[in-house]
Scaffold this motif. Structure first.
Motif, mmCIF file in Angstrom:
data_model
loop_
_atom_site.group_PDB
_atom_site.id
_atom_site.type_symbol
_atom_site.label_atom_id
_atom_site.label_comp_id
_atom_site.label_asym_id
_atom_site.label_seq_id
_atom_site.Cartn_x
_atom_site.Cartn_y
_atom_site.Cartn_z
ATOM 1 N N ILE A 165 0.839 -1.209 0.000
ATOM 2 C CA ILE A 165 0.000 0.000 0.000
ATOM 3 C C ILE A 165 0.870 1.255 0.000
ATOM 4 O O ILE A 165 0.567 2.236 -0.688
ATOM 5 C CB ILE A 165 -0.943 -0.010 1.219
ATOM 6 C CG1 ILE A 165 -1.992 -1.115 1.043
ATOM 7 C CG2 ILE A 165 -1.615 1.345 1.401
ATOM 8 C CD1 ILE A 165 -2.804 -1.387 2.295
ATOM 9 N N ILE A 166 1.964 1.241 0.758
ATOM 10 C CA ILE A 166 2.876 2.392 0.793
ATOM 11 C C ILE A 166 3.437 2.671 -0.600
ATOM 12 O O ILE A 166 3.511 3.823 -1.044
ATOM 13 C CB ILE A 166 4.021 2.150 1.797
ATOM 14 C CG1 ILE A 166 3.480 2.185 3.228
ATOM 15 C CG2 ILE A 166 5.114 3.201 1.627
ATOM 16 C CD1 ILE A 166 4.502 1.810 4.278
ATOM 17 N N GLU A 167 3.815 1.614 -1.315
ATOM 18 C CA GLU A 167 4.343 1.794 -2.668
ATOM 19 C C GLU A 167 3.278 2.353 -3.603
ATOM 20 O O GLU A 167 3.564 3.176 -4.474
ATOM 21 C CB GLU A 167 4.874 0.453 -3.211
ATOM 22 C CG GLU A 167 6.139 -0.025 -2.520
ATOM 23 C CD GLU A 167 7.250 1.004 -2.580
ATOM 24 O OE1 GLU A 167 7.507 1.530 -3.687
ATOM 25 O OE2 GLU A 167 7.857 1.289 -1.533
ATOM 26 N N GLU A 168 2.030 1.892 -3.424
ATOM 27 C CA GLU A 168 0.933 2.411 -4.252
ATOM 28 C C GLU A 168 0.738 3.905 -4.007
ATOM 29 O O GLU A 168 0.528 4.678 -4.944
ATOM 30 C CB GLU A 168 -0.360 1.650 -3.943
ATOM 31 C CG GLU A 168 -0.372 0.215 -4.433
ATOM 32 C CD GLU A 168 -1.637 -0.520 -4.003
ATOM 33 O OE1 GLU A 168 -2.458 0.099 -3.276
ATOM 34 O OE2 GLU A 168 -1.810 -1.689 -4.374
ATOM 35 N N ILE A 169 0.792 4.307 -2.735
ATOM 36 C CA ILE A 169 0.589 5.712 -2.392
ATOM 37 C C ILE A 169 1.696 6.587 -2.977
ATOM 38 O O ILE A 169 1.454 7.695 -3.445
ATOM 39 C CB ILE A 169 0.524 5.894 -0.859
ATOM 40 C CG1 ILE A 169 -0.754 5.252 -0.313
ATOM 41 C CG2 ILE A 169 0.582 7.368 -0.475
ATOM 42 C CD1 ILE A 169 -0.866 5.314 1.195
#
Length: 372
Positions: A61-65
């Motif tokens: 999720i952090i990478e997506e953000i």
């Protein structure tokens, strides 16, 4: 077994809040640490901490953000808003209005919105008001259409009253809206809770008598048992005098594994307050080796994860858990009691009629209940 908590990222406060909202929207529990409690907005090294078991999903999720911009970034901001929601079931009684005042104060601190919900009576089916001793609010001889019209008028009037309260208290950016639905209160509340996804439900409570098992009316007790989000139950005698007067919280533990989950949720709610937390266990033998080891483990967890929060861990010796809690509450002048709903735990012992018929319990202290 204690959950292993890890730091998934370190960001400035605003970005940490954004990530926290996204993670929680995806079902990952998390909390923030290393926050400047006086001016949280200037915090630069805020740690986002999660259960190690969720690390894989969280990193993704952090990478997506990181790759989000424009419309995608706005969706993340919208998710953050979703977790800043307070649902308040109302029935237009004095106890209900008092709960609304608590909810508005909480919303001011959490920068949350408040959604009022009223389930108006359907004469075709059997139902009950939220507060069993209060009379029904309407003349049910009319049609369902008339009931809905009158309910809408009363809700508009309540909304205006609460907006005046917000102005008087100088609460900034607190939005109040409402929704009406027909049906049994318990079913309407639980169904809407699934759609609205609030961070907490705030309910006024008033029972048929003054003994403890009557504090939580049947509707509120069912919501506490079945809702998956925290429920803040406000007894009718707990008159709102100001949100800043809430300073001391008792967390009653049975040394269940759900404690760690409940504590994280508790900290997320009370972070904006200048709070002292009393983590307490009532035992028949305060020298019991097992209980002392468990309390020491909790104390170490508190110190490690929430070193900036004022906390006290106490083992209280008393054969009667209710009497022990009552004495401790009086001694420490507790403002809120926080408990979990796990079976055969403190919650069951407080609200089990066979035990609580024997004594009066505090009817003027709000209960913050977490689902195990």
């Amino acid at each position: 077994m204690e959950d292993k908590i890890i730091t998934i990222a370190t960001y400035p406060y605003s970005r940490a809040q954004l990530l926290k909202g996204r993670l929680e929207a995806e079902g990952i529990e998390c909390f923030l640490s290393n926050i400047n409690m006086v001016q949280p907005g200037i915090s630069t090294g805020v740690k986002i901490r999660i259960n190690e078991n969720d690390a894989g999903r969280a990193y993704k999720i952090i990478e997506e953000i990181k790759g989000e911009y424009g419309t995608a970034k706005q969706k993340t901001v919208d998710r953050l808003k979703e977790v800043r929601r307070i649902l308040v079931p109302v029935d237009f009684s004095e106890a209900s209005l008092n709960a609304c005042n608590y909810a508005l104060g909480l919303a001011h601190k959490l920068k949350a919105e408040v959604k009022l919900l009223y389930a108006y009576y359907n004469p075709v089916i059997s139902s009950e008001p939220y507060l069993e001793t209060d009379p029904y609010q309407f003349n049910f001889e009319g049609t369902v259409g008339n009931l809905e019209k009158e309910a809408k008028q009363q809700m508009k009037s309540l909304k205006l009253q609460l907006e005046e309260f917000v102005k008087k208290e100088k609460f900034t950016n607190v939005k109040v809206s409402y929704v009406l639905d027909r049906g049994e209160p318990e079913l309407v509340i639980l169904d809407y809770c699934e759609k609205y996804n609030p961070g907490v439900i705030v309910m006024g409570t008033k029972g048929a008598g003054e003994v403890a098992f009557d504090i939580i009316g049947s509707v509120a007790k069912k919501i506490i048992e079945k809702a998956t989000v925290p429920v803040f139950a406000i007894p009718h005698k707990s008159v709102y005098i100001g949100i800043n007067y809430i300073n001391k919280i008792l967390y009653a533990t049975d040394f269940d594994d759900s404690d760690y989950k409940a504590i994280r949720k508790l900290m997320n709610l009370v972070r904006p307050f200048n709070i002292k937390i009393y983590c307490t266990h009532i035992a028949s033998d305060a020298e019991n080796t097992f209980d002392n080891a468990k309390m020491e483990s909790l104390e170490q967890y508190f110190s490690k994860e929430y070193g900036d929060v004022n906390m006290v861990c106490d083992l209280i010796e008393n054969e009667d858990v209710l009497e022990g809690l009552e004495n401790y509450i009086d001694e420490k002048d507790i403002d809120i009691i926080a408990i979990t709903t796990h079976k055969r735990g403190v919650f069951d012992r407080i609200f089990n009629p066979s035990l609580t018929k024997k004594m009066l319990f505090h009817t003027n202290i709000p209960l913050l209940v977490f689902h195990s």
